[in-house]
Motif scaffolding. Structure first.
Motif, PDB file in Angstrom:
ATOM      1  N   GLN A 125      16.064   1.342  -2.076  1.00  0.00           N
ATOM      2  CA  GLN A 125      15.373   1.387  -0.790  1.00  0.00           C
ATOM      3  C   GLN A 125      15.914   0.316   0.153  1.00  0.00           C
ATOM      4  O   GLN A 125      16.199   0.561   1.327  1.00  0.00           O
ATOM      5  N   ALA A 126      16.063  -0.904  -0.358  1.00  0.00           N
ATOM      6  CA  ALA A 126      16.574  -1.999   0.464  1.00  0.00           C
ATOM      7  C   ALA A 126      18.013  -1.736   0.899  1.00  0.00           C
ATOM      8  O   ALA A 126      18.379  -1.989   2.057  1.00  0.00           O
ATOM      9  N   SER A 129      18.080   0.804   3.704  1.00  0.00           N
ATOM     10  CA  SER A 129      17.559   0.248   4.953  1.00  0.00           C
ATOM     11  C   SER A 129      18.546  -0.728   5.587  1.00  0.00           C
ATOM     12  O   SER A 129      18.722  -0.742   6.808  1.00  0.00           O
ATOM     13  N   LYS A 218      12.276  -1.260  13.766  1.00  0.00           N
ATOM     14  CA  LYS A 218      11.652  -1.296  12.438  1.00  0.00           C
ATOM     15  C   LYS A 218      12.007  -0.035  11.658  1.00  0.00           C
ATOM     16  O   LYS A 218      12.324  -0.084  10.464  1.00  0.00           O
ATOM     17  N   TYR A 224      14.467  -5.345   7.447  1.00  0.00           N
ATOM     18  CA  TYR A 224      15.297  -5.563   6.251  1.00  0.00           C
ATOM     19  C   TYR A 224      16.511  -6.425   6.597  1.00  0.00           C
ATOM     20  O   TYR A 224      16.882  -7.326   5.847  1.00  0.00           O
ATOM     21  N   SER A 250       1.726  -2.688   0.142  1.00  0.00           N
ATOM     22  CA  SER A 250       2.902  -2.223   0.881  1.00  0.00           C
ATOM     23  C   SER A 250       3.830  -3.394   1.227  1.00  0.00           C
ATOM     24  O   SER A 250       5.058  -3.269   1.149  1.00  0.00           O
ATOM     25  N   VAL A 251       3.255  -4.542   1.584  1.00  0.00           N
ATOM     26  CA  VAL A 251       4.060  -5.734   1.889  1.00  0.00           C
ATOM     27  C   VAL A 251       4.675  -6.275   0.612  1.00  0.00           C
ATOM     28  O   VAL A 251       5.842  -6.695   0.594  1.00  0.00           O
ATOM     29  N   ARG A 253       5.560  -4.590  -2.017  1.00  0.00           N
ATOM     30  CA  ARG A 253       6.674  -3.726  -2.397  1.00  0.00           C
ATOM     31  C   ARG A 253       7.907  -4.027  -1.556  1.00  0.00           C
ATOM     32  O   ARG A 253       9.027  -4.038  -2.063  1.00  0.00           O
ATOM     33  N   PHE A 254       7.700  -4.266  -0.261  1.00  0.00           N
ATOM     34  CA  PHE A 254       8.815  -4.634   0.619  1.00  0.00           C
ATOM     35  C   PHE A 254       9.512  -5.884   0.083  1.00  0.00           C
ATOM     36  O   PHE A 254      10.742  -5.938  -0.015  1.00  0.00           O
ATOM     37  N   ASN A 255       8.722  -6.890  -0.304  1.00  0.00           N
ATOM     38  CA  ASN A 255       9.297  -8.140  -0.814  1.00  0.00           C
ATOM     39  C   ASN A 255      10.013  -7.927  -2.146  1.00  0.00           C
ATOM     40  O   ASN A 255      11.100  -8.479  -2.381  1.00  0.00           O
ATOM     41  N   ASN A 257      11.499  -5.382  -3.089  1.00  0.00           N
ATOM     42  CA  ASN A 257      12.743  -4.628  -2.881  1.00  0.00           C
ATOM     43  C   ASN A 257      13.978  -5.529  -2.827  1.00  0.00           C
ATOM     44  O   ASN A 257      15.097  -5.067  -3.004  1.00  0.00           O
TER      45      ASN A 257
END
Length: 290
Positions: A125-126, A129, A218, A224, A250-251, A253-255, A257
């Motif tokens: 995912q990262a 992005s 975004k 990212y 959700s935040v 999971r972003f971290n 990644n």
């Protein structure tokens, strides 16, 4: 142990020397506490070689121990003290508390995310992005008014903790660190500014403080790109990267990644105020939620 009000330059100097000696978090620095706290004192050991900052507010005549907005937790610094002794001392001074404490305490567990230098590992995912954001460039230049305006437009009342009451606290905080240890990374496309992020540096850590981009950027991986730039900046200085937390999934999971790891801290609370105070608070809270 003894409580000492942090209302003099000498006490703040003593406290900051202790914070620096033990490489404690930025949340314990007097400049950070002055910006985010209504009041704060220090619970010192008898020899003043250990202690903890204690931010508080006064409501209805009661001193309420709190973790201010934009602080993650308070921490005991120096020689260890038992949780029982510490909590007992805090309860004698503060009838009411809603406090987050650093690692090593019991209570309700919370998490933030951190990345050791050189441990970055982008998941699919990262990578997608970051590739999507290849057309953006990142620059380093402070522009606090522009960032505050964008945070207000993009995040106010949409993100928990970002509103008309807390944004002035954030502005005061970044201005206190401006041109010192505050770094602003900006996202641009064909010289057009699309947003940015703020980080704060300590001797061992780079902390992500706050940031955002316009919605179009975004969607195209702009955050990212900015976060990866900040992580690589921290790694170039052999410093840990602190994502600033979040228990919001959700935040989180972003971290994660980026290869971040969860770090546990604690939340404790008590209410030993008189019955009349608790009754008034319950009524006030009920009306506030309407």
């Amino acid at each position: 142990m003894q409580f000492v009000s942090a209302d003099s330059p000498e006490i703040k100097r003593q406290w900051d020397e202790l914070v620096s000696l033990h490489r404690a978090s930025v949340f314990s620095e007097s400049i950070y506490l002055d910006a985010t706290s209504e009041y704060w004192s220090v619970l010192f050991s008898d020899d003043r070689k250990s202690g903890m900052a204690c931010p508080y507010v006064v409501k209805g005549g009661m001193k309420v121990l709190v973790t201010p907005f934009f602080n993650r937790y308070m921490e005991w610094i120096g020689d260890p003290v038992s949780e029982e002794v510490l909590i007992a001392a805090l309860k004698r001074e503060f009838p009411v508390a809603d406090l987050q404490l650093g690692n090593g305490f019991s209570g309700n567990q919370r998490i933030f995310q951190q990345l050791e230098p050189g441990k970055i590992k982008l998941n699919q995912q990262a990578k997608r992005s970051v590739n999507k954001a290849s057309g953006f460039t990142v620059t380093q230049e402070e522009n606090i008014p522009a960032m505050m305006k964008l945070l207000q437009d993009e995040l106010q009342n949409r993100i928990h903790g970002i509103n008309g009451q807390t944004l002035p606290i954030l502005e005061k905080l970044v201005n206190r660190y401006s041109h010192k240890r505050l770094v602003q990374f900006n996202l641009l496309h064909e010289k057009k500014w699309l947003g940015g992020i703020w980080i704060l540096e300590t001797d061992s850590t780079v902390l992500y403080l706050k940031g955002t981009t316009v919605e179009e950027a975004k969607k195209s991986g702009g955050m990212y790109k900015l976060m990866l730039h900040a992580i690589e900046y921290a790694a170039s200085k052999d410093k840990k990267f602190d994502f600033g937390g979040s228990n919001v999934e959700s935040v989180r999971r972003f971290n994660l990644n980026f290869g971040a790891q969860d770090i546990v801290y604690s939340h404790v609370s008590w209410n030993n105020a008189p019955f009349w105070w608790r009754t008034v608070k319950k009524i006030r809270d009920k009306w506030t939620k309407k």
